[in-house]
Design an enzyme around this catalytic site. Structure first.
Site, mmCIF file in Angstrom:
data_model
loop_
_atom_site.group_PDB
_atom_site.id
_atom_site.type_symbol
_atom_site.label_atom_id
_atom_site.label_comp_id
_atom_site.label_asym_id
_atom_site.label_seq_id
_atom_site.Cartn_x
_atom_site.Cartn_y
_atom_site.Cartn_z
ATOM 1 N N ASP A 480 0.834 -1.204 0.000
ATOM 2 C CA ASP A 480 0.000 0.000 0.000
ATOM 3 C C ASP A 480 0.872 1.258 0.000
ATOM 4 O O ASP A 480 2.077 1.202 0.292
ATOM 5 C CB ASP A 480 -0.889 -0.035 1.247
ATOM 6 C CG ASP A 480 -2.206 0.697 1.083
ATOM 7 O OD1 ASP A 480 -2.321 1.503 0.140
ATOM 8 O OD2 ASP A 480 -3.106 0.479 1.915
ATOM 9 N N ASP A 550 -10.515 1.968 -3.566
ATOM 10 C CA ASP A 550 -11.123 1.660 -2.272
ATOM 11 C C ASP A 550 -12.638 1.633 -2.377
ATOM 12 O O ASP A 550 -13.314 1.186 -1.454
ATOM 13 C CB ASP A 550 -10.723 2.721 -1.235
ATOM 14 C CG ASP A 550 -9.427 2.358 -0.540
ATOM 15 O OD1 ASP A 550 -8.944 1.228 -0.740
ATOM 16 O OD2 ASP A 550 -8.890 3.211 0.187
#
Ligand code: DGJ
Length: 740
Positions: A480, A550
């Protein structure tokens, strides 16, 4: 396929069966461009295509010779300051302060294959016969510097790749202040610019605008490729659609600051420039030093946007992505993030994993929250080891073993480039963050960026990650990156090297990826950056899939995945079914639609499946079964966009098997229309002579020609959830018999 140099006319013709690209050595010994587009038959000269007579007020190159003005000449790698007033492809600041250069043709080489780029991601060949490369060396004797322009053409693809190398041979210092990877001058401006813009949670929305005189473009100065503007633009003719018409696609294989600029001059000529953003870049070259730009991939299609995208997909799937997982079916994931965020216990994790296993998932991914003192987003980043044994009594090794015993693979989340001030790493090395001395350092998500332009920082993080990955049974890593870079300054660099920091940071990220994939070749890496903020071809070279966004809402995902498909293959798009009401938008969509969208990606679930009803669990079981039996086709088939979510309530896309024996169609309705008209969906890419059954229904058997000319007749009963809002349909087409 060929790259030909016509000695007499001094022209290079780069061509294969689909495209031609023609360069000429001009009268002033610099390079001009004669043509880029659909393949032209080769001939000894195309000089008549130069067409750049002087206009009133033109500055011209030679005294008493009024023919050549660079301002009106289509150039190959233009400079500023010698009769061309448009934006240049490069700029070199010299010791006396001048930025005027004169790079003339010096030599060239043509060879089979394609070179690797040192430290940078790039497309590649497996056989030398797959591509041919032309390198043209330009030389400026006053500053003793070379520019090497490199062009590779693939044999069976409408693809030309470009990069540029600057070699400073010596005598004085030069400073590169602009180093575009490619410049393309086109003879007119009758184009629309297509690009993929967005933000967190709505990445890569398709934008189209007409070119106008002046400059237009997109960029990122965030330190990453960004959610705001993906490093891609296309120029299409106004009448070009998905199936017809001309389009030039430009994709930049880079994960840092970038600029894609299109300038239309007052005579309606178009200049495209693509490269590292010059405003955040400055690179001094000492004697003997070189600078290599990243690669630009140029795709030409005369058959619309779908053909352009398919060319990118094929190339990126098989000659950009690498390694064990490149074309392998990807495991069905169960990820705990939306179910627990950082608030979990081992029992909770094991119950989520076991529900996933029961329903058919193959890989459990433990997301953020397992390391250091990480119970909230203010602490822990940088400490990639377990310290909280209340949370994970047997550490990652113990948990991974338990998941393994269940018959599931185990995956783990990292955010290697980041640090919280509340961490051992920061306490020990406060000077390792990117921050400008005596200025405030702006936090984002309470975190700071480690200075990956420094080797010792990257080495340290490698050491921590290598330890965790080698000590436990880990098959997958989610990498990430949750913030952009501010106050860019590197504490180990001199004042004059500060302009290198952004690019060196990106090189540091690539080097860590490279070391980890070399050390752990069987681990599947998935990139992520607050969802899709670094979803770019550079990262795809290391991680064959990325978390697309997301935003897991099925309706939002239609736009995100549709836009992403302009460049990136289905195999690269992480796509999960999540709980409702959706965490990002609060929308409630049927579980069938959530899966029907996520099938067109690297599929998984991002929820606690224990919370589902018995009936829903049965559906999930069937969905996973469906995905497993079709994933090879979904990931590697030819992807077609049919109906755009940006243009109406209905979205449709499909994938077709290479041998055209099978296809899967996704058809999605956002809001229901009362008393709606009858719908048909015309398909593409089928064999007109093959008969296909629709969802195995004996009364729905049609020849390919009918499915392409007339279309699938859409019926209400095809939809899930009573054909209401947010309903969808999947059609599996299978060849039942060939006519000939
Ligand atoms: C942002 C990612 O996009 C999410 O999927 C999740 O991994 C969080 N970060 C964890 O902090």
């Amino acid at each position: 396929m060929a790259i030909v140099f016509h000695e007499e006319s001094k022209e290079f013709h780069i061509y294969n069966n689909e495209v031609s690209y023609i360069i000429k050595i001009l009268e002033n010994n610099q390079l001009g461009n004669l043509y880029y587009g659909k393949r032209l038959r080769d001939r000894n000269t195309f000089a008549h295509l130069l067409q750049g007579d002087l206009k009133p007020l033109s500055a011209y190159v030679f005294e008493n010779d009024y023919k050549l003005s660079l301002q009106h000449t289509k150039q190959e790698y233009p400079s500023y300051g010698t009769t061309d007033f448009r934006y240049p492809a490069f700029e070199i600041k010299q010791e006396n302060g001048s930025r005027v250069t004169n790079f003339e043709y010096h030599s060239h080489k043509i060879f089979a294959g394609k070179k690797k780029l040192d430290g940078l991601p790039a497309t590649y060949v497996e056989e030398q016969t797959e591509a041919t490369t032309l390198e043209i060396t330009l030389y400026d004797s006053l500053i003793n510097t070379e520019i090497v322009l490199s062009y590779s053409i693939y044999e069976n693809r409408p693809v030309i790749t470009r990069n540029t190398r600057f070699i400073h041979k010596g005598n004085s210092k030069v400073i590169l202040t602009r180093t575009m990877s490619a410049a393309v001058d086109l003879p007119d401006s009758d184009f629309e610019m297509v690009h993929l813009a967005g933000a967190w949670s709505r990445e890569r929305h398709v934008k189209v605008r007409k070119l106008e005189q002046g400059t237009q473009g997109i960029h990122s100065m965030t330190g990453t490729s960004s959610a705001d503007h993906n490093p891609f633009i296309a120029l299409k003719r106004p009448n070009t659609d998905e199936t017809n018409g001309e389009v030039y696609g430009f994709s930049f294989i880079y994960s840092g600051n970038h600029l894609e600029q299109v300038e239309v001059d007052t005579f309606d000529r178009t200049r495209v420039l693509i490269g590292i953003h010059p405003d955040t870049f400055e690179w001094p070259l000492e004697d003997g030093e070189e600078f290599q730009t990243p690669e630009v991939v140029m795709v030409y299609s005369s058959q619309g946007l779908n053909k352009m995208s398919q060319s990118f997909h094929n190339l990126y799937r098989s000659r950009l992505a690498r390694g064990y997982w490149r074309e392998k079916p990807r495991p069905t994931v169960i990820n705990n993030w939306e179910a627990t965020e950082m608030d979990f216990t081992v029992e909770k994790i094991l119950s989520i994993a076991s529900a996933g296993k029961e329903l058919g998932a193959e890989l459990f991914v433990l997301d953020d929250g397992w390391f250091g003192s990480r119970n909230h987003d203010k602490a822990g980043l940088g400490d990639w080891y377990v310290t909280n044994f209340n949370k994970l009594p047997e550490g990652i090794t113990g948990l991974a073993n338990k998941v393994d015993e269940m018959g599931l693979k185990f995956g783990l989340w990292f955010e290697p480039e980041m640090v919280n001030k509340d961490s051992d790493l920061y306490r020990n090395h406060p000077d390792w963050i990117i921050s400008t001395p005596n200025r405030r350092s702006s936090p984002s998500r309470n975190q700071y960026v480690l200075d990956f332009s420094r080797k010792e920082v990257v080495d340290y993080i490698y050491g921590l990650m290598e330890k965790v990955l080698s000590e436990s049974k880990i098959s997958y890593v989610k990498w990430d990156m949750n913030r952009y870079i501010t106050e860019c300054f590197s504490n180990d660099k001199t004042a004059e090297d500060q302009g290198k920091t952004f690019h060196k940071y990106v090189l540091g990220v690539y080097s860590l990826y490279e070391r980890l994939i070399a050390r752990f070749p069987y681990i599947l890496f998935e990139s992520c950056s607050s969802g899709g903020a670094r979803f770019d071809p550079g990262i795809l070279y290391y991680a064959p899939q990325g978390w697309t966004s997301d935003d897991t809402d099925a309706v939002e995902r239609l736009k995100i995945q549709y836009g992403t498909s302009f460049v990136y293959p289905v195999s690269s798009m992480g796509a999960h079914v999540s709980a409702v009401p959706n965490h990002q938008v609060g929308r409630i969509t049927p579980i069938e639609t959530r899966a029907n969208v996520a099938y067109f990606g690297a599929f998984g679930y991002e929820m606690d499946l224990n919370t589902l009803s018995v009936e829903e669990k049965e559906k999930v079981k069937d969905q996973i079964e469906f995905y497993k039996s079709h994933r090879e086709l979904l990931m590697n088939g030819t992807f077609y966009r049919h109906l755009s979510p940006f243009e109406g309530q209905v979205t449709a896309w499909s994938v077709v098997a290479e041998d055209k024996s099978k296809a899967i169609v996704g058809y999605y309705k956002v809001l229901n229309v009362p008393n709606d008209s009858w719908k048909r969906l015309k398909l593409q890419g089928l064999d007109p002579n093959k008969q296909y059954s629709l969802n195995g229904n004996p009364s729905r058997i049609h020849y390919g020609d009918e499915l392409m000319q007339v279309g699938i007749i859409i019926e209400d009963k095809d939809f899930c959830a009573n054909a209401g809002d947010f309903s969808s349909a999947i059609f599996v087409l299978k060849e039942i018999e060939a006519l000939n």
